[in-house]
Design an enzyme around this catalytic site. Sequence first.
Site, PDB file in Angstrom:
ATOM      1  N   VAL A 179       0.856  -1.179   0.000  1.00 52.89           N
ATOM      2  CA  VAL A 179       0.000   0.000   0.000  1.00 52.89           C
ATOM      3  C   VAL A 179       0.893   1.228   0.000  1.00 52.89           C
ATOM      4  O   VAL A 179       1.881   1.287   0.750  1.00 52.89           O
ATOM      5  CB  VAL A 179      -0.927   0.030   1.231  1.00 52.89           C
ATOM      6  CG1 VAL A 179      -1.784   1.300   1.225  1.00 52.89           C
ATOM      7  CG2 VAL A 179      -1.816  -1.209   1.270  1.00 52.89           C
ATOM      8  N   CYS A 180       0.584   2.183  -0.857  1.00 56.04           N
ATOM      9  CA  CYS A 180       1.285   3.465  -0.886  1.00 56.04           C
ATOM     10  C   CYS A 180       2.795   3.237  -1.040  1.00 56.04           C
ATOM     11  O   CYS A 180       3.237   2.541  -1.943  1.00 56.04           O
ATOM     12  CB  CYS A 180       0.935   4.257   0.368  1.00 56.04           C
ATOM     13  SG  CYS A 180       1.242   6.032   0.263  1.00 56.04           S
ATOM     14  N   GLY A 181       3.606   3.779  -0.130  1.00 57.35           N
ATOM     15  CA  GLY A 181       5.056   3.663  -0.242  1.00 57.35           C
ATOM     16  C   GLY A 181       5.612   2.289   0.051  1.00 57.35           C
ATOM     17  O   GLY A 181       6.829   2.083  -0.056  1.00 57.35           O
TER      18      GLY A 181
END
Length: 344
Positions: free
Chosen positions: A118-120
């Site tokens: 998720v995300c980074g």
Amino acid sequence: MLHVQVVLFDGFDLLDAVAPYEVFCAAEMLADYEMQVEFVSAEGPRLVPSGGKGVNIEATGRLNPTRKGIILVPGASGELEGDGPNAIPTILSRAMNTELTVKLKHALALPDLTVATVCGGSLVLAMGGLLDGRPAVTNHLGMELLGATGAIPVHARVVDDGNLVTGGGVTSGLDVALYLVERELGPQVAHAVERLFEYERRGTTWRKSGIPLRAEMAVGVSGVGGARDVTVVDSADAERAAVTVESSFDGTWDATIATPIGKLAVQLHISTINGLIQGQAIQGDEVSPFIAPILKGSTLCWSQRVTKPMRLNLNFEVAVSGDVMTGSAKAGILPASKLTAIRI
């Protein structure tokens, strides 16, 4: 039973981890406990501080990279810019330099285990050299860096590349988890979780399937690629790259690059051959040729692929005064690293 391990590391983003965790917990209940979810860390059971306000969450187990199921890696929460200890790039680099990278590499080699991010979280894998040549997505602020690591950036909410499923910005954790619930447990369970949460999954999940787009439309419409490209040389730049005499950059240079994780010693070899500037960088046993070196006034710019201390495509800008070279090297959202060199 399907096991889900949500990985925690120091500085992780709360929503990246907790939102998918709640989705999986709801699926566990609604699917008559055909799924089991827990928080883990690479180091084992411990209290793990999140980024930002530093809320602690307990990891109850050690990440097991051979356990059939799903491993989900969140991103980080912190300062968006700079190279301080609480900056997001620094937090992600610290996580990448733990045993987490080794465990994730092992997990990606197994056919019955899916690694999700998720995300980074995808940047943790990418900076560790685990996403080279693989389509993936991250927060929009990190797409350039994702491409610089050799991954293929895809501008989608969720990207499914088989045993690798990546999500975009922070709230995409809900979409990643719901998609995985549907993929692994079926649409009835996923729909029941959506109704419970009063949330409907957003966007189309990108997969390498179906009828391919026309080549000239692929980048603009599908959102694939773009950020992975290194410096593009236009005709004007090409003219500036051509010189008829030895340039002031020619020679062998002992260079030091001050990165957030320490100083790197690199030797640069630059020459002018047939009117064109060429070069290569040597660090230990790694030799990296300059890509598209161009002169912009008194500044020499080039791109370069490196694997140490992490796999990246770096963009360099340097200037020379006598036998002293100064400049910078940069990749995506990572802070620029200062370069200094002496001609030998």
